[in-house]
Design a protein around this motif. Structure first.
Motif, PDB file in Angstrom:
ATOM      1  N   PRO A  18      15.895  -1.811  -2.761  1.00 14.20           N
ATOM      2  CA  PRO A  18      15.510  -0.396  -2.691  1.00 14.20           C
ATOM      3  C   PRO A  18      14.359  -0.126  -1.722  1.00 14.20           C
ATOM      4  N   CYS A  19      14.389   1.065  -1.175  1.00 14.09           N
ATOM      5  CA  CYS A  19      13.222   1.577  -0.466  1.00 14.09           C
ATOM      6  C   CYS A  19      12.521   2.536  -1.429  1.00 14.09           C
ATOM      7  N   ILE A  20      11.409   3.081  -1.026  1.00 11.68           N
ATOM      8  CA  ILE A  20      10.642   3.961  -1.906  1.00 11.68           C
ATOM      9  C   ILE A  20      11.487   5.143  -2.374  1.00 11.68           C
ATOM     10  N   LYS A  21      12.216   5.763  -1.463  1.00 11.77           N
ATOM     11  CA  LYS A  21      13.036   6.926  -1.824  1.00 11.77           C
ATOM     12  C   LYS A  21      14.097   6.551  -2.857  1.00 11.77           C
ATOM     13  N   ASP A  22      14.647   5.353  -2.759  1.00 11.39           N
ATOM     14  CA  ASP A  22      15.635   4.912  -3.741  1.00 11.39           C
ATOM     15  C   ASP A  22      15.032   4.873  -5.150  1.00 11.39           C
ATOM     16  N   ILE A  23      13.797   4.403  -5.266  1.00  9.25           N
ATOM     17  CA  ILE A  23      13.142   4.341  -6.576  1.00  9.25           C
ATOM     18  C   ILE A  23      12.823   5.747  -7.071  1.00  9.25           C
ATOM     19  N   ASP A  37       0.833  -1.211   0.000  1.00 12.38           N
ATOM     20  CA  ASP A  37       0.000   0.000   0.000  1.00 12.38           C
ATOM     21  C   ASP A  37       0.863   1.254   0.000  1.00 12.38           C
ATOM     22  N   ASP A  38       1.930   1.249   0.775  1.00  7.90           N
ATOM     23  CA  ASP A  38       2.835   2.402   0.818  1.00  7.90           C
ATOM     24  C   ASP A  38       3.504   2.626  -0.540  1.00  7.90           C
ATOM     25  N   TRP A  39       3.951   1.545  -1.154  1.00  9.19           N
ATOM     26  CA  TRP A  39       4.620   1.665  -2.445  1.00  9.19           C
ATOM     27  C   TRP A  39       3.650   2.199  -3.498  1.00  9.19           C
ATOM     28  N   ILE A  40       2.425   1.702  -3.477  1.00 12.78           N
ATOM     29  CA  ILE A  40       1.434   2.173  -4.447  1.00 12.78           C
ATOM     30  C   ILE A  40       1.099   3.637  -4.190  1.00 12.78           C
ATOM     31  N   GLU A  41       0.961   4.019  -2.931  1.00  8.96           N
ATOM     32  CA  GLU A  41       0.643   5.407  -2.598  1.00  8.96           C
ATOM     33  C   GLU A  41       1.751   6.358  -3.042  1.00  8.96           C
ATOM     34  N   ASP A  42       3.001   5.982  -2.798  1.00 17.16           N
ATOM     35  CA  ASP A  42       4.128   6.879  -3.083  1.00 17.16           C
ATOM     36  C   ASP A  42       4.645   6.800  -4.517  1.00 17.16           C
ATOM     37  N   LEU A  43       4.407   5.676  -5.184  1.00 16.04           N
ATOM     38  CA  LEU A  43       4.946   5.506  -6.535  1.00 16.04           C
ATOM     39  C   LEU A  43       3.863   5.281  -7.582  1.00 16.04           C
ATOM     40  N   GLY A  44       2.613   5.415  -7.189  1.00 14.97           N
ATOM     41  CA  GLY A  44       1.504   5.147  -8.092  1.00 14.97           C
ATOM     42  C   GLY A  44       1.423   6.099  -9.269  1.00 14.97           C
ATOM     43  N   HIS A  45       2.088   7.243  -9.182  1.00 16.03           N
ATOM     44  CA  HIS A  45       2.074   8.206 -10.290  1.00 16.03           C
ATOM     45  C   HIS A  45       2.982   7.769 -11.440  1.00 16.03           C
TER      46      HIS A  45
END
Length: 96
Positions: free
Chosen positions: A35-40, A6-14
């Protein structure tokens, strides 16, 4: 795991699928850690910066309006103002 998803979709869904995959490839080539979200997000910025930028061309011609253009613009603005005025008179808000 679903909480992380859910976090990944929320932060990278764009990102589109291809943008996400390109960012993952970029990160994988430059890091030995998962990777973490910030890395991506950071890897996506690198991929975007590397893409060729379109060249913007200036329009040729004069920036000056002709007298005829000024008249047409004024008439158009008056017509818009009349329409807005008529529609706002028909939608009066009752006094409180």
């Amino acid at each position: 795991m679903l909480v992380l998803l859910d976090d990944w979709i929320e932060d990278l869904g764009h990102l589109t699928e291809s943008q996400f995959l390109a960012a993952c490839v970029e990160h994988r080539r430059n890091s030995k850690f998962f990777p973490c979200i910030k890395d991506i997000i950071d890897a996506h910025a690198v991929v975007v910066d590397r893409e060729p930028k379109p060249k913007l061309l200036a329009l040729s011609g004069s920036n000056e309006l002709t007298d005829e253009q000024v008249k047409r613009n004024r008439l158009g603005c008056r017509k818009i103002l009349e329409i807005v005025t008529r529609s706002s008179k028909n939608k009066r808000v009752p006094a409180a």
